[in-house]
Design an enzyme around this catalytic site. Structure first.
Site, mmCIF file in Angstrom:
data_model
loop_
_atom_site.group_PDB
_atom_site.id
_atom_site.type_symbol
_atom_site.label_atom_id
_atom_site.label_comp_id
_atom_site.label_asym_id
_atom_site.label_seq_id
_atom_site.Cartn_x
_atom_site.Cartn_y
_atom_site.Cartn_z
ATOM 1 N N ASP A 144 1.117 -1.028 -0.067
ATOM 2 C CA ASP A 144 -0.324 0.199 0.108
ATOM 3 C C ASP A 144 1.277 1.176 -0.111
ATOM 4 O OD1 ASP A 144 -2.934 1.189 0.237
ATOM 5 O OD2 ASP A 144 -2.603 -0.575 1.294
ATOM 6 N N ASP A 188 -3.114 4.822 -2.268
ATOM 7 C CA ASP A 188 -3.988 4.693 -2.035
ATOM 8 C C ASP A 188 -4.597 6.618 -2.320
ATOM 9 O OD1 ASP A 188 -5.485 4.571 0.884
ATOM 10 O OD2 ASP A 188 -4.277 6.312 1.613
ATOM 11 N N GLU A 245 -6.716 4.220 -5.803
ATOM 12 C CA GLU A 245 -8.027 3.651 -5.139
ATOM 13 C C GLU A 245 -8.000 5.648 -5.805
ATOM 14 O OE1 GLU A 245 -10.184 4.692 -0.883
ATOM 15 O OE2 GLU A 245 -7.714 5.146 -1.185
ATOM 16 N N HIS A 267 -10.447 -3.545 2.742
ATOM 17 C CA HIS A 267 -10.228 -3.679 3.719
ATOM 18 C C HIS A 267 -10.991 -1.930 4.131
ATOM 19 C CE1 HIS A 267 -8.076 -0.287 2.209
ATOM 20 N NE2 HIS A 267 -8.109 0.249 2.751
ATOM 21 N N ASP A 268 -12.068 -1.431 3.492
ATOM 22 C CA ASP A 268 -13.010 -0.453 3.830
ATOM 23 C C ASP A 268 -13.928 -0.440 3.036
ATOM 24 O OD1 ASP A 268 -11.426 1.222 4.247
ATOM 25 O OD2 ASP A 268 -10.755 2.132 2.543
#
Length: 578
Positions: free
Chosen positions: A101, A207, A263, A339-340
């Protein structure tokens, strides 16, 4: 369809790992890098060829590692840089790749760069972050604009020491870096990217990739008159210098043949998305669009009535992301969890005991039949579900839930005079979409702590483990041919075997208005497959579209054992070759 070069990441299947919750090897209650190492063979056996590790950098963990204190160190409970180097080597030894990430829109407020930036207005690093003087309205000090933060409240934090505000699109402990400063960008590439590329990582999930260029930072339009702070995602995403920054970043990555998946929230204009992921633009390889996982969301995430959408909306969201590759040199992604997000079986099918396996298998079939790079989130391969409504509010650990949901919950309590129905609705909304569901420790077995920590561990896991390990755990599913895991393994094999058609084929929705069944075709150079997915909890008569003659259709795979010729079972998916 434009035939573009087949890069390794196009045909890839990527398994996302959340280190804190994957596996605890040393009994301290927190997952770690050695826990991942122990299970590399398990991951490879699924049919995955790349792992993606969520932030494992040194961090105060205000936002589970998305607040980086030092890009070149590892968060001590997870391990060391040497452990990471070993994990990279062992992943490569198994013929798999590894991506990390990359969190470079902001750092932690404890990062040495920010410590220096806030030390004085004359600091050489002052301009590495975004500082602004106050506005004064009738003598009262106000932040520079009315933007609403991603976790609620203003995006500006007053710094008493230097008497200016700094920008933080997320928590106050996550100050935004100033990408306008070339020196800052060079430091980001060196510390955040090249440090790990030199150690052999194969790329990054980037991210908040479209937030680096903030535009003119004027006030956002008033869309919520009851609040001082207004949604500003369309202001701070996709700013004027995004292309320039991503081209520059890409020049660093190209030297290492590293892949990127960005993202990309708040980007309704698909031509903008195509520009980010077009091969000739040299910016990103692919992005995550949130059309599918945002389906049915209320005006605010935690003001959502569960399952408050119709199937045609879900299909339209999938169509938008699939159409990115229609006649373009762009690429796309397939995902339902990360994860979100809360768990896909709960959100899009049913987690009732009699349906959860069928739902998990059907979603696997649907995803494996869609074009683009496929992403699986840890536990998704087991059909893990959301935890129950009976869990107390104190079990929600995520900053998004506690920062936002608790005040929201309190606000509902206050406004409704503690009306039990209103409180029940607020909690149902939180329980449906909270990020916490993805962060619950993985259920490895029925042993103590669901096998997440060693059996003799004296410390409970950092987050409560699920209550349903007796019916959903990795150990049991590895020897059960009817499990969600067994079906994922089978589907990934099918996907590899029919790679052109399923990974690269053109997607067409064949019955867009159908509220019960999702029927789509995939075509590639004269070959055709048709997928049929029953999104209801009851059997339905099988009806293929007129253009798919039953006598010419050969059943390739069904998600239920003993599929009936003319009837779809509850939550059954099928793929026919035509």
């Amino acid at each position: 369809m434009t035939v573009t070069e087949r890069k390794w990441w196009k045909d890839g299947v990527i398994y996302q790992i959340y280190p804190a919750s994957f596996k605890d090897s040393n009994g301290d209650g927190i997952g770690d890098l050695n826990g991942i190492l122990e299970e590399l063979d398990y991951i490879k056996a699924i049919g995955v060829d790349t792992i993606w590790i969520c932030p494992m950098y040194d961090s105060p963990q205000v936002d589970m590692g998305y607040d980086v204190r030092d890009y070149e160190k590892v968060y001590a409970p997870y391990g060391t840089v040497q452990d990471m180097e070993r994990l990279i080597a062992e992943t490569h030894n198994r013929g798999m790749r590894i991506i990390l990430d990359l969190v470079v829109n902001h750092t932690s407020d404890q990062h040495v760069w920010f410590q220096e930036s806030r030390s004085s207005k004359d600091s050489p690093k002052r301009d590495w972050y975004i500082w602004r003087p106050a506005r004064y309205v009738d003598g009262e000090r106000k932040p520079p604009n009315n933007w609403l933060g991603n976790f609620g409240g203003s995006v500006w934090q007053w710094d008493a020491g230097t008497e200016e505000y700094y920008l933080h699109l997320f928590c106050p402990e996550q100050p935004d870096l100033n990408w306008e400063n070339a020196e800052t960008r060079a430091a980001i590439y060196k510390s955040g990217m090249e440090f790990w590329l030199e150690r052999g990582v194969d790329g990054f999930r980037v991210d908040t990739v479209n937030m680096y260029s903030k535009g003119d930072m004027v006030d956002a339009p008033i869309t919520d008159p009851s609040s001082e702070w207004q949604f500003a995602g369309l202001q701070y995403c996709n700013g004027p210098r995004m292309d320039e920054y991503l081209n520059e970043m890409n020049r660093v990555l190209e030297k290492y043949d590293a892949m990127t998946v960005g993202e990309c929230p708040n980007t309704p204009d698909m031509s903008r998305v195509i520009k980010y992921v077009s091969a000739k633009e040299k910016q990103l390889n692919m992005v995550f669009q949130f059309d599918v996982v945002d389906i049915g969301q209320g005006p605010y995430k935690f003001q959502t009535t569960p399952k408050n959408y119709k199937l045609p909306e879900f299909k339209a969201a999938i169509r938008r992301t699939q159409d990115l590759i229609r006649g373009t040199d762009a690429w796309t992604t397939v995902f339902l969890e990360n994860h979100d997000q809360s768990r896909s079986v709960t959100r899009f099918t049913s987690d009732a005991p009699e349906h959860r396996v069928a739902g998990g298998r059907m979603l696997s079939l649907m995803m494996c039949a869609l074009s683009g790079t496929l992403f699986i989130y840890q536990g998704q391969e087991l059909g893990m579900t959301n935890f129950g409504l009976d869990w107390d509010m104190s079990e929600y650990k995520d900053v998004d839930s506690s920062n936002y949901a608790s005040p929201h919950y309190k606000m509902v309590a206050q406004r409704s005079n503690n009306d039990p129905e209103a409180l029940k609705a607020a909690k149902a909304s939180l329980q449906h979409l909270a990020r916490d569901h993805a962060r619950v420790p993985l259920s490895w077995s029925t042993g103590p702590y669901n096998g997440f920590s060693p059996a003799d561990s004296k410390v409970a896991p950092w987050m409560r483990v699920l209550d349903d390990a007796s019916v959903c755990n990795a150990e049991q599913q590895q020897s059960d041919d009817t499990s969600v895991l067994a079906f994922w393994k089978h589907m990934l094999q099918v996907r590899r075997e029919y790679n052109d058609l399923l990974v690269h084929g053109q997607f067409d929705d064949l019955d867009a208005g159908n509220e019960k069944v999702f029927v789509f075709s995939k075509t590639w150079q004269g070959k055709k497959a048709v997928a049929v997915c029953n999104f209801t909890d009851g059997p339905l008569a099988l009806q293929l579209p007129a253009e798919v003659a039953m006598e010419k259709a050969r059943l390739l795979v069904s998600s239920v054992e003993g599929a009936k010729e003319k009837e779809l079972a509850a939550f059954e998916g099928r793929i026919y070759l035509v």
